[in-house]
Design a protein around this motif. Structure first.
Motif, PDB file in Angstrom:
ATOM      1  N   ALA A  56      47.699 -13.741 -35.838  1.00 57.94           N
ATOM      2  CA  ALA A  56      47.878 -12.734 -36.890  1.00 57.94           C
ATOM      3  C   ALA A  56      47.888 -13.403 -38.265  1.00 57.94           C
ATOM      4  CB  ALA A  56      49.171 -11.966 -36.658  1.00 57.94           C
ATOM      5  N   PHE A  57      48.614 -14.518 -38.360  1.00 56.14           N
ATOM      6  CA  PHE A  57      48.649 -15.263 -39.626  1.00 56.14           C
ATOM      7  C   PHE A  57      47.252 -15.755 -39.995  1.00 56.14           C
ATOM      8  CE2 PHE A  57      48.815 -19.427 -41.717  1.00 56.14           C
ATOM      9  CZ  PHE A  57      49.452 -19.087 -42.897  1.00 56.14           C
ATOM     10  N   THR A  58      46.509 -16.239 -39.000  1.00 60.20           N
ATOM     11  CA  THR A  58      45.146 -16.715 -39.250  1.00 60.20           C
ATOM     12  C   THR A  58      44.260 -15.591 -39.767  1.00 60.20           C
ATOM     13  OG1 THR A  58      45.357 -18.386 -37.502  1.00 60.20           O
ATOM     14  CG2 THR A  58      43.131 -17.819 -38.213  1.00 60.20           C
ATOM     15  N   GLY A  59      44.390 -14.411 -39.158  1.00 63.60           N
ATOM     16  CA  GLY A  59      43.591 -13.270 -39.607  1.00 63.60           C
ATOM     17  C   GLY A  59      43.898 -12.883 -41.042  1.00 63.60           C
ATOM     18  N   MET A 118      37.458 -16.607 -39.016  1.00 59.57           N
ATOM     19  CA  MET A 118      37.775 -15.295 -38.444  1.00 59.57           C
ATOM     20  C   MET A 118      37.007 -15.076 -37.145  1.00 59.57           C
ATOM     21  SD  MET A 118      39.480 -12.367 -38.805  1.00 59.57           S
ATOM     22  CE  MET A 118      39.784 -11.662 -40.429  1.00 59.57           C
ATOM     23  N   GLY A 119      35.729 -15.420 -37.157  1.00 55.65           N
ATOM     24  CA  GLY A 119      34.922 -15.230 -35.957  1.00 55.65           C
ATOM     25  C   GLY A 119      35.353 -16.124 -34.819  1.00 55.65           C
ATOM     26  N   LEU A 120      35.613 -17.392 -35.103  1.00 53.09           N
ATOM     27  CA  LEU A 120      35.953 -18.352 -34.058  1.00 53.09           C
ATOM     28  C   LEU A 120      37.372 -18.153 -33.532  1.00 53.09           C
ATOM     29  CD1 LEU A 120      34.369 -21.544 -35.672  1.00 53.09           C
ATOM     30  CD2 LEU A 120      33.521 -20.305 -33.659  1.00 53.09           C
ATOM     31  N   ALA A 121      38.306 -17.815 -34.397  1.00 60.04           N
ATOM     32  CA  ALA A 121      39.709 -17.693 -33.992  1.00 60.04           C
ATOM     33  C   ALA A 121      40.048 -16.313 -33.446  1.00 60.04           C
ATOM     34  CB  ALA A 121      40.622 -18.013 -35.171  1.00 60.04           C
ATOM     35  N   LEU A 122      39.383 -15.263 -33.962  1.00 63.23           N
ATOM     36  CA  LEU A 122      39.735 -13.897 -33.557  1.00 63.23           C
ATOM     37  C   LEU A 122      38.552 -13.222 -32.857  1.00 63.23           C
ATOM     38  CD1 LEU A 122      41.833 -13.110 -36.709  1.00 63.23           C
ATOM     39  CD2 LEU A 122      42.683 -13.405 -34.399  1.00 63.23           C
TER      40      LEU A 122
END
Length: 308
Positions: A56-59, A118-122
């Motif tokens: 969530a923090f990453t997003g 965003m693409g790689l993590a989420l």
């Protein structure tokens, strides 16, 4: 024509480029970024499902960085007109504190990095909408619409609405009706919010040659349009409750806030002030509109967290 590549320092500012971290931070438009982060975070909380706090923090970080990248690219492109307006003349580029190429590279690197992470993590649905939000603000609003049409802020308002789509998609991987209602709320909120500011900044926009509505159609028509968009906005804010997508805790808050917003919009529509110093109703609406959106999205989160 954009002259950013050869932007000159404002009068009285040394030509020596002395950018520091504060100048790079200013490129991000932190005040605008704050509202973007808040609405996107609210969309993430309101979306069904759960997410690991780190993801969530990453997003949120990706959305914040992308918003900052769009702000930097906007200032790179608009350095020439920023230099002509009191409100923006002290920004790093028109003030001669930074090489325009640095601002361009800064914006491109931040934007590309935010979309990739965003693409790689989420997920790549959220990443795609994040890329759209950057491109829409920089290409559609900044480069195409802003200098050409008084409808710039109407169409360009979508740029500020896309982050809620990104936030919702980050959690669910899709963009259902509720996500697009939140998009519509911000889209319809943007014209009355921004035109309230434009009314008492009309002279600045006229000096810079930017065809904002008060410049092209006058103060009375701008006030009429503020009321019109406010009348469209309020029913949309109540739509989630009427459609069973949110509870009455949110719906009651939306109705209360909407009544206050309409009351202030009516005061603006009835105003005949010509000088910025006399535009009390316009300044009141502009300030309240920020609180309005924050409280509206806060009520959505409360409705989601507190009610079964």
């Amino acid at each position: 024509m954009n002259n950013s590549a050869t932007a000159q320092p404002a009068a009285g500012v040394p030509e020596t480029l002395m950018a520091d971290w504060r100048d790079y931070f200013a490129l991000l438009k932190p005040r605008v970024m704050t509202l973007v982060i808040f609405t996107a975070a609210c969309a993430m909380v309101a979306a069904p499902g759960t997410m690991h706090p780190f993801l969530a923090f990453t997003g949120i970080l990706c959305i914040a960085v992308a918003a900052g990248a769009a702000g930097a690219l906007n200032q790179w492109y608009e350095a020439d007109i920023d230099a002509l307006m009191k409100r923006t003349a002290r920004r790093p580029l028109p003030a001669g504190k930074m090489d325009p190429r640095e601002a361009l590279a800064f914006g491109v690197i931040l934007g590309t990095g935010a979309v990739a992470v965003m693409g790689l993590a989420l997920n790549w649905v959220a990443a795609a909408w994040l890329a759209v939000s950057i491109l829409f603000y920089v290409v559609v609003y900044t480069a195409w619409l802003k200098r050409r049409t008084p409808q710039n802020i109407v169409i360009g308002g979508a740029a500020g609405a896309f982050p809620v789509i990104c936030g919702w998609a980050a959690v669910t991987g899709d963009t259902p009706l509720m996500a697009w209602i939140l998009f519509a709320i911000i889209f319809l909120w943007t014209p009355p919010h921004f035109w309230a500011l434009a009314l008492f900044m009309e002279a600045d926009y006229a000096k810079a040659g930017v065809p904002m509505l008060p410049v092209t159609h006058g103060l009375l028509e701008t006030r009429r349009q503020i009321l019109l968009y406010s009348l469209l906005l309020v029913p949309v804010t109540v739509a989630p409750t009427l459609l069973g997508l949110a509870g009455w805790a949110y719906g009651g808050t939306a109705l209360t806030l909407g009544a206050l917003f309409l009351w202030m919009a009516v005061k603006v529509a009835r105003s005949r002030a010509l000088l910025p110093a006399d535009m009390l109703a316009e300044k009141q609406l502009f300030k309240f509109s920020l609180l309005y959106l924050a409280c509206l999205f806060g009520a959505l989160v409360a409705d989601r967290l507190l009610l079964p």
